[in-house]
Design an enzyme around this catalytic site. Structure first.
Site, PDB file in Angstrom:
ATOM      1  N   HIS A  72       0.850  -1.198   0.000  1.00 31.44           N
ATOM      2  CA  HIS A  72       0.000   0.000   0.000  1.00 31.44           C
ATOM      3  C   HIS A  72       0.880   1.240   0.000  1.00 31.44           C
ATOM      4  CE1 HIS A  72      -4.174  -1.582   1.350  1.00 31.44           C
ATOM      5  NE2 HIS A  72      -3.544  -2.481   0.616  1.00 31.44           N
ATOM      6  N   TYR A 200      -8.757   5.216   8.489  1.00 29.01           N
ATOM      7  CA  TYR A 200      -8.835   5.481   9.925  1.00 29.01           C
ATOM      8  C   TYR A 200      -9.865   6.599  10.088  1.00 29.01           C
ATOM      9  CZ  TYR A 200      -4.460   2.847  10.562  1.00 29.01           C
ATOM     10  OH  TYR A 200      -3.488   1.859  10.602  1.00 29.01           O
ATOM     11  N   PRO A 292      -3.575  -0.458  19.129  1.00 28.91           N
ATOM     12  CA  PRO A 292      -3.427  -0.927  17.742  1.00 28.91           C
ATOM     13  C   PRO A 292      -3.466   0.176  16.685  1.00 28.91           C
ATOM     14  CG  PRO A 292      -5.600  -1.472  18.601  1.00 28.91           C
ATOM     15  CD  PRO A 292      -4.820  -0.929  19.743  1.00 28.91           C
ATOM     16  N   LYS A 296       1.496  -0.930  15.209  1.00 32.41           N
ATOM     17  CA  LYS A 296       2.923  -1.003  15.523  1.00 32.41           C
ATOM     18  C   LYS A 296       3.339  -2.238  16.338  1.00 32.41           C
ATOM     19  CE  LYS A 296       4.130   2.625  13.333  1.00 32.41           C
ATOM     20  NZ  LYS A 296       4.501   2.270  11.958  1.00 32.41           N
ATOM     21  N   TYR A 384       4.430   6.182  10.120  1.00 32.18           N
ATOM     22  CA  TYR A 384       3.534   5.101   9.710  1.00 32.18           C
ATOM     23  C   TYR A 384       4.287   4.015   8.952  1.00 32.18           C
ATOM     24  CZ  TYR A 384      -0.795   2.802   8.387  1.00 32.18           C
ATOM     25  OH  TYR A 384      -1.814   1.880   8.256  1.00 32.18           O
TER      26      TYR A 384
HETATM   27  C1  PHB Z   1      -5.804  -4.710  11.037  1.00 27.90           C
HETATM   28  O1  PHB Z   1      -5.880  -4.915   9.823  1.00 27.90           O
HETATM   29  O2  PHB Z   1      -6.171  -5.551  11.857  1.00 27.90           O
HETATM   30  C2  PHB Z   1      -5.252  -3.420  11.486  1.00 27.90           C
HETATM   31  C3  PHB Z   1      -4.730  -2.534  10.556  1.00 27.90           C
HETATM   32  C4  PHB Z   1      -4.239  -1.318  10.949  1.00 27.90           C
HETATM   33  C5  PHB Z   1      -4.238  -0.981  12.290  1.00 27.90           C
HETATM   34  C6  PHB Z   1      -4.724  -1.870  13.238  1.00 27.90           C
HETATM   35  C7  PHB Z   1      -5.243  -3.095  12.832  1.00 27.90           C
HETATM   36  O3  PHB Z   1      -3.766   0.219  12.675  1.00 27.90           O
END
Ligand code: PHB
Ligand code: APR
Length: 389
Positions: A72, A200, A292, A296, A384
């Protein structure tokens, strides 16, 4: 039993360490309290930093990831219906790899099997002795019997609840913690992802995340209060709540389906210092937890393992303990920066029940700053995609 490095915990940190040590001619034994099926049934995040990807390739476990993972180049942040795309590739020259942690763990087990590595399952460590002396003894139970493993060193890769961290005397250990007053309710479904990139989403009703594992497998989360019970969340309620929080155009085309899995996880930031005491070295969740937001957790476990395997290589193959002596300080320096980013991203995007109007304006200002400033987006992107090792 006897080995050079006793590894407690067969999650991604312990398995990756044993694989890398093996490739450097260093012996280890992994003791894992659960069955392999249990370890592989845990669903965790799915975004790998470039450094993690490179390390998995160096560990000779990158082939399936390279075939099935998706690179990505961008990520989205939304605020109700406002969408902000952050082109992380353009800003940093790097992207991230979307590939589930469960798959990483599976690939590591396959590699350990292929190289004849010793990973004992249903082997629960009950005591660690001698970390301040000149050799360690690990006590564990396996197949109903009490057993011991002696080793030069012990690597505590046993997650947040494991015994390793607690083997460091309290007088030598300092813990730092922030517990958040909410959790994430997650849902995995065999449906196409809501959008090509992760979203997000900040919303007055709380945070939401649209993520994915593959073109046919999606992972979604909604922020929930800690008192919420899974049984009060039939799939329809989850989908309705998710649709409310994400941008309307994404909600309109969202494909829903039967959940393959749903679970609630609390959010926490935690660091224990130091990460080394005598012959004991902590790596991964045993030493630190991040919320989460930003994915990280696994990536931090990978950078710990990077520093630790190099330190063991220098010790066994080049006769110097400099790497081992510097391990805690080196690893913690990166850990704290990733803690900061995960905490910041969590703070910006979630609804904090106790928060007043001032803090809510601050969250909005953070978002608008990202919208208007390429410098702000660059700083976001740098974190990120992963800070350098
Ligand atoms: C996930 O795909 O489970 C996932 C992706 C990004 C995050 C947290 C969890 O920041
Ligand atoms: N004896 C043996 N094994 C143990 C013991 C014990 N007493 N206590 C815990 N373990 C095992 C757990 O069963 C678990 O499989 O240690 C393992 C730790 O694995 P993880 O919790 O996955 O931690 P880690 O390998 O550090 O991974 C870090 O992966 O699990 C995610 O959220 C975590 O994303 C983070 C990253």
């Amino acid at each position: 039993m006897k080995t050079q490095v006793a590894i407690i915990g067969g999650g991604p940190a312990g398995l990756l360490l044993s694989q890398l040590l093996d490739l450097h001619g260093i012996e280890s034994v992994v003791l894992e309290r659960r069955s392999r099926d249990y370890v592989l049934s845990r669903i965790r995040a799915g975004v790998l930093e470039q450094g993690t990807v490179d390390l998995l390739r160096a560990a000779e476990v990158g082939a399936r990831m390279d075939r099935q993972g998706e690179i990505h180049d961008g990520v989205e942040i939304s605020w109700h219906d406002e969408r902000l795309n952050i082109d992380i590739k353009d800003l940093t020259g790097r992207g991230v790899m979307v590939y589930g942690q469960t798959e990483v763990t599976q690939d590591l087990y396959t590699a350990r099997d292929a190289r004849g590595g010793t990973v004992l399952h249903e082997a629960e460590v009950t005591g660690i002795e001698g970390i301040e002396g000149d050799g360690v003894t690990v006590h564990f139970t396996h197949e109903g019997e009490a057993k011991t493993l002696t080793a030069d060193f012990v690597a505590g890769c046993d997650g947040f609840h494991g015994p390793s961290r607690k083997a460091i005397p309290e007088s030598h250990r300092q813990e730092f913690e922030r517990a958040y007053p909410f959790g994430w309710l997650g849902l995995l479904s065999e449906t196409p992802p809501a959008a090509p990139e992760l979203i997000y989403a900040a919303h007055d009703r709380g945070f939401a995340l649209c993520s994915m594992r593959s073109p046919t497998l999606s992972r979604y989360y909604v922020q929930v209060s800690l008192s919420e019970k899974l049984e009060d969340w039939p799939a329809e309620r989850f989908w309705d709540e998710l649709r409310t929080r994400i941008p309307a155009d994404v909600a309109e085309t969202l494909v829903t389906g039967e959940p393959l899995e749903m679970s609630i996880a609390p959010l926490r930031s935690f660091v224990s210092e130091p990460m080394r005491h005598g012959r004991l070295f902590l790596a991964g969740d045993s030493a630190h937890i991040v919320p989460p937001t930003g994915a990280k957790g696994l990536n931090l476990a990978a950078s710990d393992v990077y520093y630790l395997h190099r330190a063991f290589d220098r010790f066994y193959n080049h006769g110097t303990s400099e790497g081992l002596d510097a391990y805690s300080e080196t690893a913690l320096s990166r850990v704290w920066k990733c803690e900061r980013f995960s905490w910041w991203m969590t703070s910006m995007l979630h609804d904090f029940p106790e928060t007043g109007a001032f803090e809510r304006r601050m969250q909005r200002a953070e978002f608008e700053y990202l919208q208007m400033s390429e410098t702000a987006r660059k700083s976001f992107a740098e974190n990120y995609v992963g800070l350098p090792y």
